[in-house]
Every structure is written in structure tokens, then in C-alpha cells.
Write a protein that holds these residues in place. Sequence first.
Motif, PDB file in Angstrom:
ATOM      1  N   THR A   1      -3.024 -48.021 -44.527  1.00 54.58           N
ATOM      2  CA  THR A   1      -2.265 -49.070 -45.209  1.00 54.58           C
ATOM      3  C   THR A   1      -3.114 -50.299 -45.518  1.00 54.58           C
ATOM      4  N   ARG A   2      -2.520 -51.164 -46.348  1.00 54.88           N
ATOM      5  CA  ARG A   2      -3.068 -52.490 -46.606  1.00 54.88           C
ATOM      6  C   ARG A   2      -2.036 -53.525 -46.204  1.00 54.88           C
ATOM      7  N   ARG A   3      -2.499 -54.714 -45.922  1.00 55.12           N
ATOM      8  CA  ARG A   3      -1.603 -55.775 -45.454  1.00 55.12           C
ATOM      9  C   ARG A   3      -0.515 -56.039 -46.495  1.00 55.12           C
ATOM     10  N   GLY A   4       0.696 -56.264 -45.993  1.00 57.83           N
ATOM     11  CA  GLY A   4       1.826 -56.546 -46.863  1.00 57.83           C
ATOM     12  C   GLY A   4       2.602 -55.315 -47.292  1.00 57.83           C
ATOM     13  N   GLU A   5       2.163 -54.125 -46.876  1.00 56.31           N
ATOM     14  CA  GLU A   5       2.859 -52.904 -47.246  1.00 56.31           C
ATOM     15  C   GLU A   5       3.922 -52.541 -46.205  1.00 56.31           C
ATOM     16  N   GLU A   6       4.714 -51.524 -46.549  1.00 57.47           N
ATOM     17  CA  GLU A   6       5.739 -51.016 -45.646  1.00 57.47           C
ATOM     18  C   GLU A   6       5.374 -49.622 -45.165  1.00 57.47           C
ATOM     19  N   VAL A   7       5.866 -49.299 -43.967  1.00 53.45           N
ATOM     20  CA  VAL A   7       5.747 -47.955 -43.408  1.00 53.45           C
ATOM     21  C   VAL A   7       7.150 -47.375 -43.327  1.00 53.45           C
ATOM     22  N   VAL A   8       7.402 -46.316 -44.050  1.00 52.36           N
ATOM     23  CA  VAL A   8       8.702 -45.638 -43.982  1.00 52.36           C
ATOM     24  C   VAL A   8       8.715 -44.778 -42.723  1.00 52.36           C
TER      25      VAL A   8
ATOM     26  N   SER B   1      -2.062 -54.557 -38.391  1.00 50.37           N
ATOM     27  CA  SER B   1      -2.262 -54.086 -39.764  1.00 50.37           C
ATOM     28  C   SER B   1      -1.558 -54.937 -40.805  1.00 50.37           C
ATOM     29  N   GLY B   2      -0.665 -55.829 -40.381  1.00 50.54           N
ATOM     30  CA  GLY B   2       0.027 -56.689 -41.337  1.00 50.54           C
ATOM     31  C   GLY B   2       1.040 -55.949 -42.183  1.00 50.54           C
ATOM     32  N   VAL B   3       1.647 -54.880 -41.611  1.00 44.79           N
ATOM     33  CA  VAL B   3       2.654 -54.109 -42.333  1.00 44.79           C
ATOM     34  C   VAL B   3       3.965 -54.140 -41.559  1.00 44.79           C
ATOM     35  N   VAL B   4       5.047 -53.756 -42.245  1.00 45.69           N
ATOM     36  CA  VAL B   4       6.374 -53.777 -41.628  1.00 45.69           C
ATOM     37  C   VAL B   4       7.059 -52.430 -41.843  1.00 45.69           C
ATOM     38  N   PRO B   5       8.036 -52.106 -40.973  1.00 49.48           N
ATOM     39  CA  PRO B   5       8.707 -50.820 -41.114  1.00 49.48           C
ATOM     40  C   PRO B   5       9.834 -50.872 -42.140  1.00 49.48           C
TER      41      PRO B   5
ATOM     42  N   VAL C   1      14.190 -40.395 -47.420  1.00 47.06           N
ATOM     43  CA  VAL C   1      12.787 -40.819 -47.339  1.00 47.06           C
ATOM     44  C   VAL C   1      12.286 -41.183 -48.737  1.00 47.06           C
ATOM     45  N   ARG C   2      12.601 -40.344 -49.714  1.00 49.53           N
ATOM     46  CA  ARG C   2      12.185 -40.640 -51.085  1.00 49.53           C
ATOM     47  C   ARG C   2      12.808 -41.943 -51.572  1.00 49.53           C
ATOM     48  N   ALA C   3      14.085 -42.143 -51.262  1.00 51.27           N
ATOM     49  CA  ALA C   3      14.785 -43.351 -51.713  1.00 51.27           C
ATOM     50  C   ALA C   3      14.231 -44.616 -51.061  1.00 51.27           C
ATOM     51  N   ALA C   4      13.596 -44.465 -49.894  1.00 53.45           N
ATOM     52  CA  ALA C   4      13.055 -45.631 -49.184  1.00 53.45           C
ATOM     53  C   ALA C   4      11.724 -46.106 -49.738  1.00 53.45           C
ATOM     54  N   VAL C   5      11.095 -45.297 -50.570  1.00 47.53           N
ATOM     55  CA  VAL C   5       9.789 -45.674 -51.130  1.00 47.53           C
ATOM     56  C   VAL C   5       9.981 -46.804 -52.132  1.00 47.53           C
ATOM     57  N   ARG C   6       9.166 -47.840 -52.010  1.00 44.77           N
ATOM     58  CA  ARG C   6       9.270 -49.031 -52.856  1.00 44.77           C
ATOM     59  C   ARG C   6       8.076 -49.131 -53.796  1.00 44.77           C
ATOM     60  N   ARG C   7       8.367 -49.396 -55.074  1.00 43.67           N
ATOM     61  CA  ARG C   7       7.315 -49.548 -56.083  1.00 43.67           C
ATOM     62  C   ARG C   7       7.435 -50.846 -56.873  1.00 43.67           C
ATOM     63  N   SER C   8       8.552 -51.541 -56.736  1.00 46.05           N
ATOM     64  CA  SER C   8       8.789 -52.745 -57.530  1.00 46.05           C
ATOM     65  C   SER C   8       7.793 -53.845 -57.166  1.00 46.05           C
ATOM     66  N   VAL C   9       7.378 -54.599 -58.158  1.00 43.32           N
ATOM     67  CA  VAL C   9       6.497 -55.739 -57.930  1.00 43.32           C
ATOM     68  C   VAL C   9       7.203 -56.819 -57.121  1.00 43.32           C
ATOM     69  N   HIS C  10       8.515 -56.736 -57.047  1.00 39.61           N
ATOM     70  CA  HIS C  10       9.298 -57.742 -56.328  1.00 39.61           C
ATOM     71  C   HIS C  10       9.549 -57.359 -54.869  1.00 39.61           C
ATOM     72  N   GLN C  11       9.015 -56.235 -54.436  1.00 42.31           N
ATOM     73  CA  GLN C  11       9.219 -55.778 -53.059  1.00 42.31           C
ATOM     74  C   GLN C  11       7.888 -55.366 -52.448  1.00 42.31           C
ATOM     75  N   SER C  12       7.881 -55.321 -51.114  1.00 40.35           N
ATOM     76  CA  SER C  12       6.672 -54.834 -50.429  1.00 40.35           C
ATOM     77  C   SER C  12       6.472 -53.366 -50.767  1.00 40.35           C
ATOM     78  N   PRO C  13       5.317 -52.982 -51.254  1.00 38.43           N
ATOM     79  CA  PRO C  13       5.105 -51.584 -51.617  1.00 38.43           C
ATOM     80  C   PRO C  13       4.984 -50.698 -50.388  1.00 38.43           C
ATOM     81  N   THR C  14       5.353 -49.461 -50.543  1.00 39.59           N
ATOM     82  CA  THR C  14       5.214 -48.488 -49.466  1.00 39.59           C
ATOM     83  C   THR C  14       3.758 -48.047 -49.360  1.00 39.59           C
ATOM     84  N   GLY C  15       3.251 -48.045 -48.130  1.00 41.22           N
ATOM     85  CA  GLY C  15       1.874 -47.614 -47.915  1.00 41.22           C
ATOM     86  C   GLY C  15       1.736 -46.323 -47.140  1.00 41.22           C
ATOM     87  N   LEU C  16       2.800 -45.926 -46.423  1.00 45.16           N
ATOM     88  CA  LEU C  16       2.682 -44.794 -45.506  1.00 45.16           C
ATOM     89  C   LEU C  16       4.070 -44.276 -45.161  1.00 45.16           C
ATOM     90  N   ILE C  17       4.183 -42.972 -44.976  1.00 41.86           N
ATOM     91  CA  ILE C  17       5.363 -42.353 -44.364  1.00 41.86           C
ATOM     92  C   ILE C  17       4.936 -41.839 -42.998  1.00 41.86           C
TER      93      ILE C  17
END
Length: 344
Positions: A82-89, A108-112, A127-143
Motif C-alpha cells: 500500500t501507499r499512505r492514505g489508501e484503504e485496506v478492504v 503504513s498510514g492506511v485505514v480499514p 468485497v467488490r462493492a467496497a473497492v474505492r476509485r473516486s478522487v473524492h475518497q481514499s483509494p483502495t490499496g489492498l484486500i
Amino acid sequence: MTLPDTAARRKVIADFRSDTVTTPTPEMREAMARAEVGDDVYGEDPTVNALQAEVARLTGHEAGLFMPSGSMTNQVAIAVHTRRGEEVVCAEGSHIYEWELGMMAAFSGVVPRFVPAPLGVPDPAQVRAAVRRSVHQSPTGLISLENTHNKAGGTVIPLDVLAQIRAVADDEGLPLHLDGARVFNAAAALDVPLHEVTRHFHTVSVCLSKGLGAPVGSVLTGSREAMKQAHRYRKMLGGGMRQAGVLAAAALVALRDGPARLKDDHRRTRQLAGALVDAGYRVDLAAVQTNIIYVDLPDAQQRVEEWDARGVRASALGPGSVRFVLHHQVSDEALEGAIGVLTA
């Protein structure tokens, strides 16, 4: 002079607090005494290297990296992916969040991003629905998945669900990590080789000091490139143990002898769960799939203290829940004795 009657001196019939309470077997102690060692930070400990290679082979990966704990292997894997600011599903109740002290944020600077997981099994669609791609949300980095799922009761994720979630990860271009603290238990319950459970994942954390009974250590497996990155993060966390071959030697014995004992652990777990239900305790038998039992008790801490005074140890997890974990050093005889105390 009469010594005080401390808990340490009282006879322990059975210790169900965790499968981490096992002590090294004579074979492990002999292997530790004879271990060939070197400086593992430089990659020169032959026994550590042998352990890493063996766990990587069993999981179907290119390489492995030995570390002191499963929490460290999980957090190193998160840092690698991951990179900082991303989410872990991850599934609700995941160990990487519940019991690893906020390290995904601190290190790591990430959140669940949690998804529901009835009996520890997330729905691939959710799991698929939890993935974030919007520029207005923290992007998903890992499942990240957990198998078996500790807080759900040691439950097992079916193989078809693992394959479906890997397909989600591939579709979304995301890495998939397995917290496999008790993944050997999952393989035993499914009656398949370990690699059938682990082959869907880019990295796998395998704990050797739980069901397998080694005194210390976990191995992170994955690609050679991922393990090169992991080595740096292990160093940052202080996980370079130098002449760690004395620990790896015991772990190699655990890998050799431990898997064959797990089905007996599971059998005894079902026996204990049935006895508790027969005695009127509230146990979700659908969740009793491997070596863990959760009992709903309103006076959990008090009951645990009463049982401890009579030689049976368990863990009060919150005010209304008690956990029992079976392991290879609970014999059939010890289990019968413990049932006598618990159901009296």
C-alpha cells in the motif's frame, strides 16, 4: 516453610487460553540445541533460510521471510502493498485491525474498509462493492482476508469464495493478502494441501507458534521482489533477529510434525463444544469448525477466574464472551478432566 499457593504452582488440568501457550517438544529442543546458525540480517543463517524456503514451497510462493510474530508479518505485508492514505478492504473482526493496535495507520498510514463477514466469510460481491476509485475518497490499496477467522470462531473460508475474491482483486488490479495465522487449521478442516488455500494470494502470513506449536515466529511468503521490500520493513520494525536459526530449527520441527495433529485438535474442540452445549452454555456450533470455541457468558471474567482456581484456563474476551482454543498439548485425558470442571 510452606510456599504460597500461587496460580503458577497450582496444577493446571488444561490451558485453553490460546494455542500459543504450548511449550517446545523434546524434538524441538534437540533441534534448537543442534541448529546451525549465522547472521540472518545478512541472510546468512542456513536454518532460517531453510525454514523460509520450506514455508514458501508449502504456500506455493517464490520466497519467504522469517519474523518474530504474525502481527509483524501482517503489517510488513500491508506496508509492501500500500501507499499512505489508501484503504485496506478486510472482513469485520479482522485481526489486522482488532488486535494489531492500529499499526496499519501508525506504520503504513492506511485505514480499514470493513465488509460484513458472517461466520468470517465475506461475500465477494460486497468485497467488490467496497473497492474505492473516486478522487473524492481514499483509494483502495489492498484486500486482506483471514483464514481461519479468529474472532468469528476459527471459521474457514471455502475455496470457491477464495477464488472469487481473487477474481475481484484481479479485476480491480489489487493485491490480495492472507492473514494465515491458522491457515494450516483451515487446510486440515478442508482436507486439502496447504497450497490449495494459499495459492490465490500475493502474500501469506503463516504463524508457526499457534496450531503447529513452535515456540516463536511467523513467515511471510510471496514473490522474491515482495520479500526484498519486506526485508526493509522488517528491519524498520526491529525484526532482524541475527542468529535466529535456534528458533527456525524448532519451527521446522513444527512444520514436520504439527499438521498431522490438527485434526485431533479439531475433534477435541467439537467434543468440548458439545459438552458445553449439553451443560447449558450458549455456543454457536456452526462456528466451531477448527480449534476455537466462543461461549456467551454474562459473567465471563468471574467464571474464568473460578475455572482457573480449579485448574482450567480460558480467556475472557470482553464482559460477555469466553474463548477456548485447543492445541496439541491438550490430551484426551486432560480434556475429560477439563470438561468435568467446566460442567460441574
